[in-house]
Write a protein that holds these residues in place. Structure first.
Motif, short mmCIF file in Angstrom:
data_model
loop_
_atom_site.label_atom_id
_atom_site.label_comp_id
_atom_site.label_asym_id
_atom_site.label_seq_id
_atom_site.Cartn_x
_atom_site.Cartn_y
_atom_site.Cartn_z
N GLU A 19 -17.77 11.64 14.71
CA GLU A 19 -17.44 11.48 16.12
C GLU A 19 -15.93 11.53 16.34
O GLU A 19 -15.43 12.21 17.23
CB GLU A 19 -18.02 10.15 16.63
N ARG A 22 -14.59 15.09 15.58
CA ARG A 22 -14.99 16.08 16.58
C ARG A 22 -14.25 15.91 17.90
O ARG A 22 -14.00 16.87 18.62
CB ARG A 22 -16.50 15.96 16.84
N ASN A 23 -13.90 14.68 18.24
CA ASN A 23 -13.37 14.41 19.57
C ASN A 23 -11.93 13.94 19.62
O ASN A 23 -11.47 13.50 20.66
CB ASN A 23 -14.28 13.38 20.26
N TYR A 29 -7.95 9.72 19.53
CA TYR A 29 -9.27 9.56 20.15
C TYR A 29 -9.11 8.78 21.44
O TYR A 29 -8.65 7.64 21.43
CB TYR A 29 -10.20 8.82 19.18
N VAL A 34 -13.24 11.74 25.92
CA VAL A 34 -14.48 12.05 25.21
C VAL A 34 -15.67 11.94 26.15
O VAL A 34 -16.58 12.78 26.11
CB VAL A 34 -14.66 11.12 23.99
N LEU A 37 -15.85 15.09 28.01
CA LEU A 37 -16.32 16.17 27.13
C LEU A 37 -17.83 16.12 26.95
O LEU A 37 -18.50 17.15 26.96
CB LEU A 37 -15.64 16.07 25.75
N VAL A 38 -18.37 14.92 26.77
CA VAL A 38 -19.82 14.77 26.60
C VAL A 38 -20.55 15.26 27.83
O VAL A 38 -21.55 15.98 27.73
CB VAL A 38 -20.17 13.30 26.27
N ARG A 41 -20.45 19.05 27.90
CA ARG A 41 -21.33 19.66 26.90
C ARG A 41 -22.79 19.58 27.31
O ARG A 41 -23.61 20.37 26.87
CB ARG A 41 -21.16 18.96 25.55
#
Length: 76
Positions: A19, A22-23, A29, A34, A37-38, A41
């Motif tokens: 996690e 990726r982010n 972070y 994030v 982004l979620v 996606r």
């Protein structure tokens, strides 16, 4: 530490590492970034797998005609 975070979230440390990797951006972070982004996606509507894969759709239709339940088809 990653192990502490993983334990508190009841997740494997590898999941936490993935996690973060990726982010993470140039400034590290950032949960707010994030979160966006979620959402990006997960844009809906997504095309159904049965629309994208006609052969799969035909197989599923055949199993439905044989009186298979959706659970049986998913398990197959």
């Amino acid at each position: 530490s990653i192990q502490t975070i993983a334990k508190r979230l009841s997740r494997a440390p590898s999941t936490i590492c993935r996690e973060i990797r990726r982010n993470s951006g140039p400034e590290g972070y950032r949960a707010s970034r994030v979160d966006q982004l979620v959402w990006d996606r997960a844009q809906r509507p997504k095309a159904c797998k049965l629309v994208q894969h006609r052969m799969l759709a035909n197989i599923v239709a055949g199993k439905l005609q044989l009186q298979w339940s959706p659970q049986q088809i998913a398990g197959w």
